[in-house]
Design an enzyme around this catalytic site. Structure first.
Site, PDB file in Angstrom:
ATOM      1  N   ASP A   7      -6.136  -2.831  12.147  1.00  0.00           N
ATOM      2  CA  ASP A   7      -4.995  -1.940  11.975  1.00  0.00           C
ATOM      3  C   ASP A   7      -4.773  -1.155  13.261  1.00  0.00           C
ATOM      4  O   ASP A   7      -5.726  -0.865  13.999  1.00  0.00           O
ATOM      5  CB  ASP A   7      -5.275  -0.984  10.811  1.00  0.00           C
ATOM      6  CG  ASP A   7      -4.077  -0.163  10.404  1.00  0.00           C
ATOM      7  OD1 ASP A   7      -2.970  -0.399  10.920  1.00  0.00           O
ATOM      8  OD2 ASP A   7      -4.245   0.734   9.555  1.00  0.00           O
ATOM      9  N   CYS A  53       0.833  -1.211   0.000  1.00  0.00           N
ATOM     10  CA  CYS A  53       0.000   0.000   0.000  1.00  0.00           C
ATOM     11  C   CYS A  53       0.867   1.259   0.000  1.00  0.00           C
ATOM     12  O   CYS A  53       2.078   1.214   0.198  1.00  0.00           O
ATOM     13  CB  CYS A  53      -0.923  -0.022   1.216  1.00  0.00           C
ATOM     14  SG  CYS A  53      -2.347   1.091   1.048  1.00  0.00           S
TER      15      CYS A  53
END
Length: 207
Positions: A125, A7
């Site tokens: 996360d 990412c």
């Protein structure tokens, strides 16, 4: 096999490098206030990257903006990191098209997870872009059947341990494979993917 998302990609060269290294998903940040944030103008080169599984990252942005970027960039999935309601996840396509990030610090809000699990893939996360890890042991025995991804502070040096502890189906990395914010290090990217493949195989065999 544990899938890998690289990412925070900010140019076509890094995106193609990550794809050639074996990434399963490529991630592009459109959420505000990040050194990796892209604009609608970047959709042109993203759409041109010859890769089917591209993911756009958003945070509390209008549905129209998300859908516009998705169409222009040729995104397969959108990843939501804000307070987006389950109804928006469903409207954007549900689990086949949406990843919903759930922030984990010292505990997991499993009731919150239950509200999103039917309408999105779940990503745990420590906080989008924070570069911090969280206690992976919190996910070792989830109270509901759940195939989840993890992110936050992952690197070539710790991702195999994370996989062994909580057995995610996917891992998501950004700063852990960078030479500077937004610039990926090919050596780190390849090392990360190699560690995932070896860790994923080891977990499948021993687990």
């Amino acid at each position: 096999m544990v899938t890998v998302k690289i990412c925070g990609l900010t140019d076509a060269g890094d995106a193609i490098m990550a794809a050639e290294a074996g990434a399963d998903y490529l991630g592009f940040v459109f959420a505000p206030s990040s050194p990796r944030t892209l604009s609608v103008a970047d959709c042109l080169w993203i759409e041109a990257v010859p890769f089917p599984a591209k993911v756009g990252v958003f945070r509390d942005q209008p549905r129209h903006f998300i859908e516009t970027v998705r169409e222009k960039a040729g995104l397969a999935l959108v990843q939501l990191h804000g307070q987006e309601p389950p109804e928006l996840c469903q409207a954007l396509g549900g689990p086949k098209a949406v990843i919903k990030a759930i922030t984990v610090e010292t505990s997991v809000d499993w009731e919150l997870v239950r509200t999103y699990a039917p309408v999105a893939r779940i990503l745990f996360d420590a906080g989008g872009g924070s570069g911090r890890t969280f206690p992976w042991e919190l996910l070792a025995s989830p109270p509901l059947a759940l195939r989840f991804w993890i992110a936050g502070g992952l690197s070539p040096g710790n991702v195999a341990q994370a996989i062994a502890v909580c057995a995610p189906v996917g891992v998501d990395v950004s700063s852990g494979v960078e030479s500077s914010p937004g610039r990926k290090d090919p050596v780190k990217v390849r090392a990360f993917i190699r560690a995932v493949r070896e860790g994923g195989v080891r977990e499948a065999v021993t687990g």
